[in-house]
Design a protein around this motif. Structure first.
Motif, PDB file in Angstrom:
ATOM      1  N   CYS A   1      -5.180   9.655   4.097  1.00 56.10           N
ATOM      2  CA  CYS A   1      -6.022   9.945   4.397  1.00 56.10           C
ATOM      3  C   CYS A   1      -6.781   9.883   5.944  1.00 56.10           C
ATOM      4  N   VAL A   2      -7.311  10.415   6.684  1.00 56.53           N
ATOM      5  CA  VAL A   2      -8.234  10.915   7.714  1.00 56.53           C
ATOM      6  C   VAL A   2      -9.302  11.426   7.836  1.00 56.53           C
TER       7      VAL A   2
ATOM      8  N   PRO B   1       0.889  -1.454   0.256  1.00 57.91           N
ATOM      9  CA  PRO B   1      -0.041  -0.100   0.346  1.00 57.91           C
ATOM     10  C   PRO B   1       1.019   1.108  -0.332  1.00 57.91           C
ATOM     11  N   SER B   2       0.315   2.440  -0.853  1.00 57.03           N
ATOM     12  CA  SER B   2       1.190   3.605  -0.823  1.00 57.03           C
ATOM     13  C   SER B   2       0.108   4.663  -0.371  1.00 57.03           C
ATOM     14  N   ILE B   3      -1.342   3.768   0.081  1.00 57.28           N
ATOM     15  CA  ILE B   3      -1.934   4.859   0.632  1.00 57.28           C
ATOM     16  C   ILE B   3      -2.439   4.516   1.967  1.00 57.28           C
ATOM     17  N   GLY B   4      -2.300   5.126   2.976  1.00 54.16           N
ATOM     18  CA  GLY B   4      -2.909   4.984   4.377  1.00 54.16           C
ATOM     19  C   GLY B   4      -4.973   5.947   4.524  1.00 54.16           C
ATOM     20  N   LEU B   5      -5.506   4.970   4.971  1.00 54.08           N
ATOM     21  CA  LEU B   5      -7.013   5.661   5.192  1.00 54.08           C
ATOM     22  C   LEU B   5      -6.915   4.962   7.197  1.00 54.08           C
ATOM     23  N   ILE B   6      -7.469   6.082   7.660  1.00 52.41           N
ATOM     24  CA  ILE B   6      -7.582   6.121   9.047  1.00 52.41           C
ATOM     25  C   ILE B   6      -9.517   6.729   9.212  1.00 52.41           C
ATOM     26  N   LEU B   7     -10.263   5.475   9.223  1.00 56.53           N
ATOM     27  CA  LEU B   7     -12.097   5.968   9.119  1.00 56.53           C
ATOM     28  C   LEU B   7     -12.608   6.442  10.826  1.00 56.53           C
ATOM     29  N   GLY B   8     -12.961   7.164  10.966  1.00 57.20           N
ATOM     30  CA  GLY B   8     -13.749   7.333  12.059  1.00 57.20           C
ATOM     31  C   GLY B   8     -15.185   6.948  12.325  1.00 57.20           C
ATOM     32  N   SER B   9     -15.575   7.575  13.822  1.00 54.01           N
ATOM     33  CA  SER B   9     -17.457   6.501  14.045  1.00 54.01           C
ATOM     34  C   SER B   9     -17.730   6.661  12.651  1.00 54.01           C
ATOM     35  N   GLY B  10     -18.265   4.857  12.211  1.00 53.47           N
ATOM     36  CA  GLY B  10     -19.608   4.731  11.641  1.00 53.47           C
ATOM     37  C   GLY B  10     -19.289   5.354  10.191  1.00 53.47           C
ATOM     38  N   LEU B  11     -17.367   5.225   9.939  1.00 53.41           N
ATOM     39  CA  LEU B  11     -17.249   6.209   8.597  1.00 53.41           C
ATOM     40  C   LEU B  11     -16.489   4.193   8.058  1.00 53.41           C
ATOM     41  N   GLY B  12     -17.132   3.042   8.609  1.00 51.46           N
ATOM     42  CA  GLY B  12     -16.377   2.019   7.956  1.00 51.46           C
ATOM     43  C   GLY B  12     -16.656   1.352   6.933  1.00 51.46           C
ATOM     44  N   THR B  13     -17.591   1.767   6.539  1.00 52.06           N
ATOM     45  CA  THR B  13     -18.710   0.890   5.025  1.00 52.06           C
ATOM     46  C   THR B  13     -17.553   1.450   3.917  1.00 52.06           C
ATOM     47  N   LEU B  14     -16.489   1.965   4.039  1.00 48.93           N
ATOM     48  CA  LEU B  14     -15.348   2.114   2.252  1.00 48.93           C
ATOM     49  C   LEU B  14     -14.532   0.878   2.581  1.00 48.93           C
TER      50      LEU B  14
ATOM     51  N   VAL C   1      -3.583   0.299  -1.104  1.00 47.19           N
ATOM     52  CA  VAL C   1      -4.596   1.121  -0.035  1.00 47.19           C
ATOM     53  C   VAL C   1      -4.792   0.254   0.795  1.00 47.19           C
ATOM     54  N   LEU C   2      -4.510   1.329   2.776  1.00 47.85           N
ATOM     55  CA  LEU C   2      -4.661   0.105   4.220  1.00 47.85           C
ATOM     56  C   LEU C   2      -5.180   0.541   4.387  1.00 47.85           C
ATOM     57  N   MET C   3      -6.396   0.350   5.022  1.00 47.86           N
ATOM     58  CA  MET C   3      -7.196   1.057   5.405  1.00 47.86           C
ATOM     59  C   MET C   3      -7.423   0.438   7.246  1.00 47.86           C
ATOM     60  N   MET C   4      -7.429   0.921   8.374  1.00 49.54           N
ATOM     61  CA  MET C   4      -7.609   0.883   9.337  1.00 49.54           C
ATOM     62  C   MET C   4      -9.104   0.478   9.697  1.00 49.54           C
ATOM     63  N   ARG C   5      -9.370   0.217  10.511  1.00 47.44           N
ATOM     64  CA  ARG C   5     -10.799  -0.144  10.623  1.00 47.44           C
ATOM     65  C   ARG C   5     -10.959   0.118  12.087  1.00 47.44           C
TER      66      ARG C   5
ATOM     67  N   ARG D   1      -9.552  -3.899  12.676  1.00 45.42           N
ATOM     68  CA  ARG D   1      -8.534  -4.559  12.030  1.00 45.42           C
ATOM     69  C   ARG D   1      -8.026  -4.147  10.661  1.00 45.42           C
ATOM     70  N   LEU D   2      -7.422  -4.375  10.223  1.00 47.53           N
ATOM     71  CA  LEU D   2      -6.029  -3.093   8.843  1.00 47.53           C
ATOM     72  C   LEU D   2      -7.216  -4.730   8.128  1.00 47.53           C
ATOM     73  N   VAL D   3      -7.737  -3.618   6.890  1.00 46.11           N
ATOM     74  CA  VAL D   3      -7.930  -4.148   5.326  1.00 46.11           C
ATOM     75  C   VAL D   3      -7.087  -3.724   4.311  1.00 46.11           C
ATOM     76  N   ILE D   4      -6.509  -4.744   3.905  1.00 49.65           N
ATOM     77  CA  ILE D   4      -5.031  -3.929   2.824  1.00 49.65           C
ATOM     78  C   ILE D   4      -5.769  -4.604   1.631  1.00 49.65           C
ATOM     79  N   GLY D   5      -5.882  -3.703   0.675  1.00 49.70           N
ATOM     80  CA  GLY D   5      -6.590  -3.932  -0.625  1.00 49.70           C
ATOM     81  C   GLY D   5      -6.219  -2.851  -1.345  1.00 49.70           C
ATOM     82  N   THR D   6      -7.363  -3.124  -2.670  1.00 47.13           N
ATOM     83  CA  THR D   6      -7.105  -1.802  -4.080  1.00 47.13           C
ATOM     84  C   THR D   6      -8.151  -1.530  -4.028  1.00 47.13           C
ATOM     85  N   LEU D   7      -8.222  -0.277  -4.552  1.00 47.03           N
ATOM     86  CA  LEU D   7      -9.829   0.943  -4.395  1.00 47.03           C
ATOM     87  C   LEU D   7      -9.234   1.041  -5.379  1.00 47.03           C
ATOM     88  N   ALA D   8     -10.269   1.859  -6.444  1.00 44.51           N
ATOM     89  CA  ALA D   8      -9.582   2.153  -7.539  1.00 44.51           C
ATOM     90  C   ALA D   8      -8.423   2.730  -8.267  1.00 44.51           C
ATOM     91  N   GLY D   9      -7.851   0.989  -8.303  1.00 46.28           N
ATOM     92  CA  GLY D   9      -6.557   1.349  -8.953  1.00 46.28           C
ATOM     93  C   GLY D   9      -5.217   1.331  -7.409  1.00 46.28           C
TER      94      GLY D   9
END
Ligand code: HPA
Length: 280
Positions: free
Chosen positions: A110-111, A23-36, A76-80, A65-73
């Motif tokens: 991206c936070v 991953p080259s992009i990290g995403l940290i999602l806040g309250s209730g914002l997990g659907t991504l 990304v690493l997403m902190m759930r 949990r960490l969710v690591i995968g492809t988003l829009a090409g």
């Protein structure tokens, strides 16, 4: 220290061993914002409690949990789920996952967060790009970089003069414009929580020039900037902070914060996906 290079490297090795993505992009999602998270293609899912030294979230609505995968090409690493200062973690511990991202090669963070509006003319469901922050815990000694500095992570005295990357902000503005999403812009002030603000505190925080108030984000951003990452921040307004003793009927609750988050999540999710596509 909880956040030494050795510990960060152990955690990083665990993550590397459990994903085939880089991953080259990290995403940290806040309250209730997990659907991504559901939009990630070919995801590797790594529970926080299996990662050595990783802070565990304890709040309802923040599964870990960490969710690591492809988003829009893009990879990304997403902190759930994330941890907060009010749970008892130090601000340095809150930054630990960001150090792991840094070691993994993440360059863009991206936070998102839920926040209370200090402006009476903003409404629940509004989105605000964070242009700058006020680090109240940091200004009062609870700074994530306090203590010995590891120069291999970043400099002793890092600049915070453009903590939120102007180019990323421009990308977000273009994407919001294209999607027809109205985007506010302003300053986020971090408080420790967990109590919501008194009316006097709301008026005090407003007088500092801040536009919204929340209990997260800033430690992660400071650590990311120390590590040379560029940062994009978005607040989802979950409530308007109560500034008068007479308005007891509009008391802020955690439930309200979660509900507004869930309702606005699809809009925020497609905004972030659009930004990621432009970066990919
Ligand atoms: N205050 C502090 N943090 C928050 C709020 C608030 O009103 N809403 C969501 N997070």
């Amino acid at each position: 220290m909880d956040t030494t290079r050795e510990r960060v490297c152990e955690a990083t090795e665990h993550v590397r061993a459990h994903t085939h993505h880089e991953p080259s992009i990290g995403l940290i999602l806040g309250s209730g914002l997990g659907t991504l998270a559901a939009r990630l293609v070919d995801p590797d899912i790594i529970p926080y409690d299996e990662i050595p030294h990783f802070p565990q979230s304890t709040v309802a609505g923040h599964s870990g949990r960490l969710v690591i995968g492809t988003l829009a090409g893009a990879q990304v690493l997403m902190m759930r789920g994330r941890v907060h200062y009010y749970e008892g973690y130090s601000t340095a511990q809150i930054g630990f996952p960001v150090r792991v991202m840094q070691q993994l090669g993440v360059e863009t963070l991206c936070v998102t967060n839920a926040a209370g509006s200090l402006r009476p003319d903003w409404a629940p469901g509004d989105l605000m790009a964070i242009k700058d922050h006020l680090n109240v815990p940091g200004l009062t000694g609870h700074h994530p970089l306090r203590g010995p500095n590891d120069e291999t992570f970043g400099p002793r005295f890092p600049s915070m003069s453009s903590a939120y990357d102007p180019n990323l902000l421009a990308v977000l503005r273009r994407e919001a414009d294209e999607q027809g999403v109205t985007l506010k812009e302003g300053i986020y002030v971090m408080v420790s929580g967990p109590s919501f603000e008194t009316p006097a505190e709301v008026r005090f925080l407003r007088s500092t020039g801040a536009d919204v108030v929340g209990m997260s984000t800033v430690p992660e951003v400071v650590v990311a900037r120390h590590g040379g990452m560029r940062v994009l921040g978005i607040s989802l307004i979950s409530n308007v902070a109560v500034d008068s003793l007479r308005e007891t009927s509009t008391e802020t609750t955690h439930q309200e914060v979660l509900e507004v988050g869930e309702k606005t999540a699809p809009i925020l999710a497609s905004l972030i996906e659009g930004v990621v596509a432009r970066l990919a």
